[in-house]
Scaffold this active site. Sequence first.
Site, PDB file in Angstrom:
ATOM      1  CD1 TRP A 105      -2.205  -2.255   1.584  1.00  0.00           C
ATOM      2  CD2 TRP A 105      -2.995  -1.127  -0.181  1.00  0.00           C
ATOM      3  NE1 TRP A 105      -3.202  -3.013   1.014  1.00  0.00           N
ATOM      4  CE2 TRP A 105      -3.706  -2.348  -0.072  1.00  0.00           C
ATOM      5  CE3 TRP A 105      -3.309  -0.252  -1.215  1.00  0.00           C
ATOM      6  CZ2 TRP A 105      -4.723  -2.703  -0.964  1.00  0.00           C
ATOM      7  CZ3 TRP A 105      -4.316  -0.606  -2.114  1.00  0.00           C
ATOM      8  CH2 TRP A 105      -5.012  -1.826  -1.972  1.00  0.00           C
ATOM      9  CG  ASP A 174      -2.840   3.996   4.660  1.00  0.00           C
ATOM     10  OD1 ASP A 174      -3.847   3.893   5.390  1.00  0.00           O
ATOM     11  OD2 ASP A 174      -2.698   3.332   3.614  1.00  0.00           O
ATOM     12  CE  LYS A 198      -7.856  -1.941   4.981  1.00  0.00           C
ATOM     13  NZ  LYS A 198      -7.879  -3.199   4.247  1.00  0.00           N
TER      14      LYS A 198
END
Length: 367
Positions: A105, A174, A198
């Site tokens: 990511w 992030d 999540k």
Amino acid sequence: MGSSQSALNFGAGPAKLPREVLSEVQNELLSFKDSGMSLMEMSHRSKEYSKINNDAQNAIRQLLNVPDNYKILFMQGGGTGAFAAVAMNLMNRTGSADYAVTGTWSGKAAKEAAKYGKVNLVFPKADKPGSIPAESTWTLNSNASYLYYCDNETVDGVEFHYIPNSKDVPIVCDMSSSIMTKHVDVSKFGCIIGGAQKNIGPAGVTVVIIREDLLGNPMQICPSVFDFTHINKENSVHNTPATFSVYVMEKVLQWIKKNGGVAAMEKQSAEKSKLLYDAMIQSNNFFSCPIDEDVRSRINIPFRVGGPQGNEELEAKFLEEAEKLKMYQLKGHRSVGGIRASLYNAVTSEDVTSLVKFMEEFKKRYG
């Protein structure tokens, strides 16, 4: 455990939501607060939605002790949209940014940012996946607009257990898969981004926490839906937001508050991951985690079955037998293979204990 609750969901996202929250949503689905309408049908400008929007922002502020000089935004486009939004809002200061690429990511974020300015990778690609180079080896640019890193790599199972030292350069992080799983000193960051799907809600809403002095200087090409300054001014209702996603997220945030807040989530997170890592140690490498011990994630735990290199036949059998026991979404990411268990806040210690018991029985049969 009743049959309707028997599925154990170890998915990486969209992920398990608290059963209690889902029941509440179910009860209100056809008629929100006895209005005769579903929240999904209501105007995003209604007083009902305005309250949900403000309550969700306040819950995040309380749970994470967000200082007053930070703004909380709800946006669309997921973490991937935020990769571009971060660059278009923050890179204008100097035209360049530092990126610590530790996995899938952060790699995608760096690639996206390179469309809008100069990206400096603070260390070469790690020699082997599953590691973070020592901070003393990083090459930071004192003129960078920001330093970007991903707190927990969902695909790769790598987690930062410290906040990097960026000197005076704002840090952008992030936290999609780690938000609300541990205490965070928000004042150390310029900007925190996180897709909700999540730990804190369903897909469709991305949380942005940004220090207000970083607002006000987006690139001219930045679309208004990605413009942090504009979204803040509009209190996250520039256009029709993902109202249902924000509504469910607000309920999850209240559930976290009711269940002991971030401190309780952090304690459970440590306990759950220890159960799984201990099971691997006790299996004498039949179950093996390829990640360096000092950067192992508490949240997304990849492992191989049948030895350190993995045995694909055994792994297929493991997944097949797990599904028969209603243990779902354990297959590793397509780019990595193997098995991955994601232990988000709604995954209980009992869920993890059931997985560990299955692993022990599987080893007896095939080890």
